[in-house]
Scaffold this active site. Structure first.
Site, short mmCIF file in Angstrom:
data_model
loop_
_atom_site.label_atom_id
_atom_site.label_comp_id
_atom_site.label_asym_id
_atom_site.label_seq_id
_atom_site.Cartn_x
_atom_site.Cartn_y
_atom_site.Cartn_z
N TRP A 1 28.99 -17.44 10.46
CA TRP A 1 28.56 -16.70 11.13
C TRP A 1 29.38 -16.84 12.66
O TRP A 1 29.28 -18.15 13.17
CB TRP A 1 27.03 -16.92 11.43
CG TRP A 1 26.41 -15.91 12.39
CD1 TRP A 1 26.65 -14.74 12.54
CD2 TRP A 1 25.40 -16.50 13.47
NE1 TRP A 1 25.81 -14.35 13.65
CE2 TRP A 1 25.10 -15.32 14.10
CE3 TRP A 1 24.69 -17.57 13.63
CZ2 TRP A 1 24.13 -15.39 15.23
CZ3 TRP A 1 23.86 -17.50 14.59
CH2 TRP A 1 23.61 -16.62 15.33
N ASP B 1 20.63 -23.52 7.85
CA ASP B 1 20.57 -22.48 8.83
C ASP B 1 20.26 -21.29 7.61
O ASP B 1 20.82 -21.00 6.81
CB ASP B 1 21.71 -22.24 9.32
CG ASP B 1 21.40 -20.81 10.25
OD1 ASP B 1 20.26 -20.37 10.40
OD2 ASP B 1 22.10 -20.05 10.97
N LYS C 1 15.35 -10.75 9.95
CA LYS C 1 15.71 -10.06 8.97
C LYS C 1 14.50 -9.72 7.89
O LYS C 1 14.09 -8.59 7.49
CB LYS C 1 16.93 -10.46 8.06
CG LYS C 1 17.80 -11.41 8.87
CD LYS C 1 18.72 -10.56 9.81
CE LYS C 1 19.21 -11.56 10.74
NZ LYS C 1 20.34 -11.23 11.68
C1 LMR Z 1 24.87 -10.71 11.97
O1 LMR Z 1 25.53 -11.73 11.62
O2 LMR Z 1 25.22 -9.49 11.92
C2 LMR Z 1 23.40 -11.02 12.53
O3 LMR Z 1 23.15 -12.18 12.40
C3 LMR Z 1 23.40 -10.53 13.77
C4 LMR Z 1 23.79 -11.47 14.88
O4 LMR Z 1 22.98 -11.70 15.91
O5 LMR Z 1 25.00 -11.53 15.02
#
Ligand code: LMR
Length: 395
Positions: A127, A207, A242
């Protein structure tokens, strides 16, 4: 003074939301930011949340401050779902509420640094905000390959990173439904990770932002629980954004596992005195509403059942989309088959940044520059168009 600031580019993922909104093509497809969508393309408020919110309207008699740890009723009500029937693992686990999963990740990283962690290891791609938070907290990090080219987890890479790290270093692992690849570890692989953590002394930060979106609440926690059963200490960052559809209400929690025994209990209390101080200086206390609604649901069997049903529907729809893509096989130069075996909201397509732009400009298909797609953005109305567009730009 302000002129001395350097221009920052907007967060690429969040910028997509605005780009998409400004596109006037009626058949545009949003596969960007990670929100669930129904087969009609909507992101509705869960019925269970609506029920809980109504109860809050009717019964909540104060909005006075709670404290940096937030709503501890919420924090504790979640624990059996995350950690199983022995939810505190004999008093070794405790938590606090955070503003979303992002708040929990930030707190985990800041506290790890405060406790002497000098470096963090993280599978890539991850992420994008993980790296941004690490940069902001100023904790050095090093990447290892999370995935093999065939769409399976690169277990050798994570084990090598853990073995090579050791005490004073941490590893960040996604609990389930890996963001962005959708590639999770098998239970055997989780066991091997647990053993490597114990042998090396590397500190685990897990996480978990998508529990229940893969195979089920208990199923998606099974790997993480294998690790927690073996390691002496761990941090867990958790998001309800989510699995309760509470995105903008920012509902998260941060848990700490400490060693067993009296010394462990004292360590846990000391760790939370630090976490509370960090939270106080960052956001003072987390927003209450979403966490209060989740607490109301989890304390009420009927609302809990309704919530679990709604989660099940989400899961089933995403599996259906994944199966459809898997059966489509090749789309131009992209093999869609592995998507059927991946989990959660996301998968990454092997497309170039230029092809991502082409998909957006020529076909109105919006996805992250990394090639990550939000599976839930696909519906039976747009999935063939999507497959055709991938074939067009990669064929
Ligand atoms: C995503 O990866 O799209 C979600 O976790 C939203 C975000 O805050 O990035």
């Amino acid at each position: 003074m302000l002129e001395r600031l350097e221009e920052q580019s907007p967060d690429a993922l969040l910028a997509l939301i605005k780009l998409y909104a400004a596109d006037e093509r009626p058949d545009k497809v949003d596969l960007g930011v990670g929100v669930y969508r129904t087969g009609q393309g909507d992101t509705p408020v869960f019925g269970a949340i609506k029920g809980a919110e109504q109860r809050l309207v009717d019964t909540q008699n104060s909005k006075s401050y709670l404290g940096p740890e937030g709503d501890m009723g919420f924090v504790h009500a979640l624990m059996p779902y995350i950690f199983g029937s022995d939810a505190t693992m004999g008093g070794r686990l405790e938590g606090m509420q955070t503003p979303g999963g992002t708040g929990a990740v930030r707190l985990a990283i800041a506290l790890a640094k405060q406790a002497g962690i000098t470096k963090l290891h993280m599978g890539t791609p991850s992420w994008p905000n993980h790296a941004q938070i690490l940069g902001d907290v100023e904790l050095e990090w090093q990447g290892f390959e999370h995935a093999n080219p065939d769409g399976t987890a690169n277990i050798d890479a994570v084990l090598a990173a853990i073995d090579g790290a050791g005490e004073g270093e941490a590893v960040l692992i996604h609990g389930c439904c890996h963001n962005p690849t959708g590639i999770d570890y098998s239970l055997e692989q989780w066991e091997a990770i647990a053993d490597a953590l114990v042998a090396s002394g590397t500190f685990p930060i897990i996480d978990t932002a998508y529990q229940g979106l893969g195979f089920g609440m208990a199923e998606d926690a099974a790997g993480m629980r294998r690790v927690l059963a073996k390691v002496p200490e761990a941090f867990i960052a958790y998001s309800c954004d989510k699995n309760f559809g509470m995105y903008r209400d920012r509902v998260g929690a941060f848990y700490i596992l400490s060693a067993a025994g009296e010394a462990g209990t004292a360590t846990l209390a000391k760790a939370f005195s630090n976490a509370n101080a960090l939270a106080r200086a960052s956001w003072s206390m987390p927003p209450d509403h979403g966490a209060a609604a989740v607490r109301v649901i989890l304390r009420d069997p009927e609302l809990t059942e309704q919530w679990l049903d709604e989660l099940e529907q989400m899961r089933a729809r995403m599996r259906q989309v994944r199966e459809y893509l898997g059966e489509a096989g090749m789309a131009g130069g992209v093999d869609l088959t592995p998507l059927a075996t991946q989990n959660g909201l996301f998968s990454v397509l092997p497309v170039s940044k230029e092809q991502v732009v082409q998909l957006r400009e020529e076909h109105g298909i919006y996805m992250a520059g990394s090639g990550r797609i939000n599976i839930a953005g696909l519906t039976m109305d747009n999935i063939d168009k999507f497959i055709g567009a991938i074939a067009d730009v990669t064929g």
